[in-house]
Design an enzyme around this catalytic site. Structure first.
Site, PDB file in Angstrom:
ATOM      1  N   ASN A 119      33.170  27.220  14.361  1.00 42.43           N
ATOM      2  CA  ASN A 119      32.657  25.849  14.215  1.00 42.43           C
ATOM      3  C   ASN A 119      31.752  25.654  12.997  1.00 42.43           C
ATOM      4  O   ASN A 119      31.652  24.551  12.477  1.00 42.43           O
ATOM      5  CB  ASN A 119      31.984  25.377  15.512  1.00 42.43           C
ATOM      6  CG  ASN A 119      30.766  26.176  15.879  1.00 42.43           C
ATOM      7  OD1 ASN A 119      30.615  27.328  15.445  1.00 42.43           O
ATOM      8  ND2 ASN A 119      29.904  25.602  16.674  1.00 42.43           N
TER       9      ASN A 119
ATOM     10  N   GLU B 237      18.246  33.717  14.739  1.00 40.64           N
ATOM     11  CA  GLU B 237      18.854  33.712  13.413  1.00 40.64           C
ATOM     12  C   GLU B 237      18.000  32.805  12.538  1.00 40.64           C
ATOM     13  O   GLU B 237      17.174  32.031  13.031  1.00 40.64           O
ATOM     14  CB  GLU B 237      20.286  33.197  13.483  1.00 40.64           C
ATOM     15  CG  GLU B 237      21.164  34.159  14.226  1.00 40.64           C
ATOM     16  CD  GLU B 237      22.595  34.210  13.741  1.00 40.64           C
ATOM     17  OE1 GLU B 237      23.009  35.253  13.235  1.00 40.64           O
ATOM     18  OE2 GLU B 237      23.297  33.205  13.906  1.00 40.64           O
TER      19      GLU B 237
ATOM     20  N   CYS C  91      27.196  24.251  18.880  1.00 40.38           N
ATOM     21  CA  CYS C  91      26.437  24.872  19.973  1.00 40.38           C
ATOM     22  C   CYS C  91      25.252  23.990  20.325  1.00 40.38           C
ATOM     23  O   CYS C  91      24.759  24.030  21.448  1.00 40.38           O
ATOM     24  CB  CYS C  91      25.995  26.263  19.581  1.00 40.38           C
ATOM     25  SG  CYS C  91      25.200  26.319  17.987  1.00 40.38           S
TER      26      CYS C  91
ATOM     27  N   GLU D 135      24.028  34.978  19.836  1.00 41.02           N
ATOM     28  CA  GLU D 135      23.769  33.521  19.771  1.00 41.02           C
ATOM     29  C   GLU D 135      24.942  32.853  20.471  1.00 41.02           C
ATOM     30  O   GLU D 135      26.071  32.918  19.993  1.00 41.02           O
ATOM     31  CB  GLU D 135      23.685  33.052  18.313  1.00 41.02           C
ATOM     32  CG  GLU D 135      22.704  33.825  17.446  1.00 41.02           C
ATOM     33  CD  GLU D 135      21.261  33.678  17.886  1.00 41.02           C
ATOM     34  OE1 GLU D 135      20.931  32.655  18.504  1.00 41.02           O
ATOM     35  OE2 GLU D 135      20.470  34.599  17.633  1.00 41.02           O
TER      36      GLU D 135
HETATM   37  P1  NAD Z   1      34.369  33.083  21.082  1.00 40.46           P
HETATM   38  O1  NAD Z   1      33.357  33.788  21.920  1.00 40.46           O
HETATM   39  O2  NAD Z   1      35.715  32.871  21.669  1.00 40.46           O
HETATM   40  O3  NAD Z   1      34.615  33.907  19.725  1.00 40.46           O
HETATM   41  C1  NAD Z   1      33.586  34.211  18.840  1.00 40.46           C
HETATM   42  C2  NAD Z   1      33.981  35.412  18.005  1.00 40.46           C
HETATM   43  O4  NAD Z   1      34.067  36.570  18.849  1.00 40.46           O
HETATM   44  C3  NAD Z   1      35.354  35.285  17.332  1.00 40.46           C
HETATM   45  O5  NAD Z   1      35.312  35.872  16.058  1.00 40.46           O
HETATM   46  C4  NAD Z   1      36.242  36.101  18.258  1.00 40.46           C
HETATM   47  O6  NAD Z   1      37.393  36.617  17.640  1.00 40.46           O
HETATM   48  C5  NAD Z   1      35.305  37.221  18.659  1.00 40.46           C
HETATM   49  N1  NAD Z   1      35.659  37.923  19.899  1.00 40.46           N
HETATM   50  C6  NAD Z   1      36.363  37.436  20.952  1.00 40.46           C
HETATM   51  N2  NAD Z   1      36.499  38.403  21.891  1.00 40.46           N
HETATM   52  C7  NAD Z   1      35.861  39.503  21.422  1.00 40.46           C
HETATM   53  C8  NAD Z   1      35.637  40.807  21.939  1.00 40.46           C
HETATM   54  N3  NAD Z   1      36.104  41.174  23.130  1.00 40.46           N
HETATM   55  N4  NAD Z   1      34.939  41.681  21.189  1.00 40.46           N
HETATM   56  C9  NAD Z   1      34.440  41.320  19.983  1.00 40.46           C
HETATM   57  N5  NAD Z   1      34.633  40.098  19.435  1.00 40.46           N
HETATM   58  C10 NAD Z   1      35.322  39.195  20.156  1.00 40.46           C
HETATM   59  O7  NAD Z   1      33.692  31.736  20.611  1.00 40.46           O
HETATM   60  P2  NAD Z   1      34.322  30.542  19.735  1.00 40.46           P
HETATM   61  O8  NAD Z   1      35.285  29.800  20.578  1.00 40.46           O
HETATM   62  O9  NAD Z   1      34.801  31.074  18.420  1.00 40.46           O
HETATM   63  O10 NAD Z   1      33.022  29.647  19.444  1.00 40.46           O
HETATM   64  C11 NAD Z   1      32.547  28.700  20.331  1.00 40.46           C
HETATM   65  C12 NAD Z   1      31.316  29.225  21.067  1.00 40.46           C
HETATM   66  O11 NAD Z   1      30.342  29.647  20.120  1.00 40.46           O
HETATM   67  C13 NAD Z   1      30.626  28.157  21.895  1.00 40.46           C
HETATM   68  O12 NAD Z   1      30.264  28.700  23.142  1.00 40.46           O
HETATM   69  C14 NAD Z   1      29.394  27.813  21.079  1.00 40.46           C
HETATM   70  O13 NAD Z   1      28.318  27.291  21.816  1.00 40.46           O
HETATM   71  C15 NAD Z   1      29.070  29.128  20.478  1.00 40.46           C
HETATM   72  N6  NAD Z   1      28.229  28.989  19.283  1.00 40.46           N
HETATM   73  C16 NAD Z   1      26.919  29.358  19.369  1.00 40.46           C
HETATM   74  C17 NAD Z   1      26.073  29.227  18.282  1.00 40.46           C
HETATM   75  C18 NAD Z   1      24.635  29.653  18.357  1.00 40.46           C
HETATM   76  O14 NAD Z   1      24.043  29.913  17.312  1.00 40.46           O
HETATM   77  N7  NAD Z   1      24.032  29.731  19.539  1.00 40.46           N
HETATM   78  C19 NAD Z   1      26.574  28.686  17.090  1.00 40.46           C
HETATM   79  C20 NAD Z   1      27.909  28.304  17.037  1.00 40.46           C
HETATM   80  C21 NAD Z   1      28.731  28.477  18.141  1.00 40.46           C
END
Ligand code: NAD
Length: 498
Positions: free
Chosen positions: A154, A466, A286, A252
Site C-alpha cells: 500500500n 518506524e 493502515c 508494523e
Molecule cells: P501481508 O501480511 O499479506 O503481506 C506483507 C508482506 O509479508 C508481503 O511482502 C508478503 O509477501 C509477506 N509475507 C506473507 N506471508 C509471509 C510469510 N509467511 N513469511 C514472510 N513474509 C510473508 O500484508 P499486505 O496485504 O501486503 O498489507 C496489508 C496489511 O499491512 C494491512 O493489515 C495493513 O494494516 C498493514 N500495514 C501496516 C502498516 C503499519 O505501519 N502499521 C503500514 C502499511 C500496511
C-alpha cells in the site's frame, strides 16, 4: 499501453534469475488487461543467495564512516526528486492509488532519505562521568549485520524507504522482499540508491511470495534484524520465528482507526477529514479511518454531509485527471471487502451508500468498490472490530467524550485515532486517553511525518517504532565503552575512586 517491465532479482549488484524458473505477473488493478510487470517467483535458494551477498558486503559497509553512508542517502534523495513524476506514474499503474497520492508516496521516501542523511553526522551516543577517577564512559550505536526487510503493497516506496534509510545509515546491509503486487516501486527505490553510489551487495532484492521468498529470510541465521510491515496474522508468524533466533524484530501491522466528532466540532472540517481518512487510497492505509464516532447532537447533520460528499467522489484510473478514488489492489482484496460489506448488512448495520463493486464506464476492467458508508453500527459488530482495508466506513454514536474514547479503544488494534472538537480540555483528555500510537486533533487519522515515530500498540505493533529517531533502535545496538587511564586496577562499586 506501455510495455510490461520484466525484472530479475537484484543480488550482489547483478540481475539474477530465480532458481525456481517460475514468474509472477502483475496487472494494473484499474485495468486488468494491462500487464505491468513480470518478476521471479523466488524460493529459499534465492533468499539464501541474497543473504550471502548481504553478509559479504557487510564488513565493507560497516567500515564506511556514517557521514559517507549518509552522503549516498542524500544523493539518492536528490535523484528521487528528479524521478518523482515517472516513479509516481509507475506506482499508480502498479497498485492503483491516484497520482496525487503516489507522488506523495515518492515524496515520503525523499523526506526519509534527507532526514536520515542528516543523522549521518549525528548518530549520537552519550559520554557520561565515571564513578571512578581517571576513567571515561561512553556509548555508541553499532550495526547488527544483515537485515531482512518485508514490505506491503500500500506504500510501495515509502515503506521500503522507512526501513532501508535507517538500516543503511546505521551500517547494516539488507535483503528486501517487497509485496508481490508492487515489485516495480521497490526496485525503483533500490535502483535510485544504486545510482547514488551504494556499493554492490549492500541492498539486495528478492521478489516473490511471502511464504516462499520471505519466510526463509526470517529464519536464516544470517539475518540479525527482521523488519516487517503487513497484516497482523503474518506479523505474528514472522515475530515468532524471529524470536527463536533472538533477532531484532519490529512488526508494523493492522489498524482499526477511529475519528471522534464532538457536537462542538467544525462540521465542515470534520467531514473533510473523514472523507480523506476513509476513502483516500481507497481505504487501504493502515491508518485509514474505518470508524467515525459521532456525538448525538451532530450525528444526523454529519451523516448527511458525509454522504453527499462521498457520493460525489470520482472513481477511475488514478492516472486520469480528476479521479479521486482508484481501484483496490487485487481481486482477493476486493472480494474480502465485499464479504465484509455483506457481514455488515447481516449484522444489521444500515447501508447508507455504496456497498457494491463498480463496473460501469472507466471502471469496467478494474477492481473498483464504491465508497461505502454504514450507519447505526454497534461497537461489537465485526465491521467495527476487524480491519477491512477498503473504502468502507462505519458510523457509531456516542453520548460524549468519555463514552467515545471507550468505544475507540475497544478494538484489538491501536495505531491511529483522532478527535474533532473546539474544546481544548477535551482535546488534551483525548490525547492522554486514546490508546493508540498516534493521536490527531482536528485532523484525520492519516498524515504521518517521517521525523516522528510511527507505530501502534496492542495488535498493531510489538513495541518498536518506524520513522523518527526511534527507528534507530531497530537498526542498531548500543555498545558501552569504558576507558581507564589511571594505570591501576579500579573496581566499580568497590573502590571509591579516590
Ligand atoms: P501481508 O501480511 O499479506 O503481506 C506483507 C508482506 O509479508 C508481503 O511482502 C508478503 O509477501 C509477506 N509475507 C506473507 N506471508 C509471509 C510469510 N509467511 N513469511 C514472510 N513474509 C510473508 O500484508 P499486505 O496485504 O501486503 O498489507 C496489508 C496489511 O499491512 C494491512 O493489515 C495493513 O494494516 C498493514 N500495514 C501496516 C502498516 C503499519 O505501519 N502499521 C503500514 C502499511 C500496511
Amino acid at each position: 499501453m506501455p510495455e510490461p517491465i520484466t525484472l530479475k532479482n537484484w543480488i550482489g549488484g547483478r540481475w539474477s534469475e530465480s532458481s525456481s524458473g517460475a514468474t509472477l505477473e502483475r496487472h494494473n488493478p484499474a485495468d486488468t488487461r494491462e500487464l505491468v510487470a513480470r518478476v521471479p517467483a523466488s524460493n529459499a535458494a534465492d533468499a539464501e543467495a541474497a543473504l550471502a551477498a548481504a553478509a559479504a558486503a557487510y564488513p565493507g559497509w560497516k567500515a564506511t564512516p556514517a557521514p559517507r553512508r549518509a552522503e549516498i542517502l542524500f544523493r539518492a534523495a536528490q535523484l528521487l526528486v528528479e524521478r518523482k513524476e515517472a516513479y509516481a506514474a509507475t506506482m499508480t499503474r502498479e497498485m492503483g492509488k491516484v497520482l496525487e497520492e503516489t507522488r506523495g508516496d515518492v515524496q515520503e521516501a525523499v523526506d526519509m532519505l534527507y532526514f536520515m542523511a542528516g543523522e549521518g553526522r549525528r548518530l549520537y551516543g552519550q559520554t557520561t562521568p565515571s564513578e571512578l577517577a581517571n576513567k571515561v564512559c561512553m556509548t555508541t550505536r553499532a550495526p547488527l549485520g544483515v537485515a531482512a526487510l518485508i514490505t506491503p503493497w500500500n506504500f510501495p516506496m515509502a515503506i521500503p524507504s522507512w526501513k532501508l534509510a535507517p538500516c543503511l545509515l546505521c551500517g547494516n546491509t539488507a535483503v528486501l522482499k517487497p509485496a508481490e503486487d508492487t515489485p516495480l516501486s521497490a526496485m525503483n527505490f533500490v535502483q535510485t540508491l544504486t545510482d547514488a553510489g551504494l556499493p554492490p551487495g549492500v541492498v539486495n532484492v528478492v521478489f516473490g511470495r511471502g511464504a516462499e521468498a520471505g519466510a526463509p529470510l526470517v529464519t536464516d541465521a544470517r539475518s540479525r534484524i527482521v523488519s516487517f510491515t503487513g497484516s497482523t496474522a503474518v506479523g505474528r508468524e514472522v515475530g515468532q520465528k524471529a524470536a527463536a533466533g533472538f533477532k531484532h524484530c519490529n512488526l508494523e501491522m493492522g489498524g482499526k482507526n477511529a475519528i471522534i466528532v464532538l457536537d462542538d466540532a467544525d462540521l465542515e472540517l470534520a467531514v473533510d477529514g473523514c472523507l480523506w481518512g476513509a476513502f483516500g487510497t481507497s481505504g487501504q492505509r493502515c491508518t485509514a479511518t474505518s470508524r467515525i464516532i459521532l456525538q448525538r447532537g451532530i450525528h444526523d447533520r454529519f451523516l448527511a454531509a458525509l454522504e453527499k460528499r462521498a457520493r460525489g467522489l470520482k472513481l477511475g484510473n488514478g492516472l486520469a485527471a480528476g479521479v479521486q478514488v482508484g481501484p483496490v489492489v487485487n481481486a482477493k482484496q476486493m472480494q474480502r471487502i465485499l464479504d465484509y460489506i455483506a457481514v455488515g448488512q447481516g449484522e444489521g448495520a444500515r447501508l447508507v451508500l455504496g456497498g457494491e463493486r463498480v463496473t460501469s464506464g472507466d471502471c469496467a476492467h478494474g477492481y473498483f468498490v464504491a465508497p461505502t458508508i454504514f450507519a447505526g453500527v454497534k461497537p461489537k459488530m465485526r465491521i467495527a472490530q476487524e480491519e477491512i482495508f477498503g473504502p468502507v466506513v462505519s458510523l457509531l454514536s456516542c453520548e460524549g467524550l468519555e463514552d467515545a474514547i471507550a468505544i475507540a479503544n475497544d478494538v484489538p488494534y491501536g495505531l491511529s485515532s483522532s478527535l474533532y472538537t473546539a474544546n481544548v480540555n477535551a482535546a488534551f483528555r483525548a490525547l492522554r486517553d486514546l490508546d493508540t500510537g498516534i493521536v490527531y486533533v482536528n485532523a484525520p487519522t492519516i498524515g504521518a511525518e517521517v521525523h516522528l515515530p510511527f507505530g501502534g500498540v496492542r495488535n498493531t505493533g510489538n513495541g518498536h517504532r518506524e520513522s523518527g529517531l526511534a527507528t534507530l533502535e531497530v537498526y542498531s545496538e548500543w555498545k558501552t565503552m569504558y576507558v581507564d587511564f589511571s594505570g591501576r586496577l579500579q573496581r566499580a562499586q568497590i573502590d571509591t575512586g579516590e
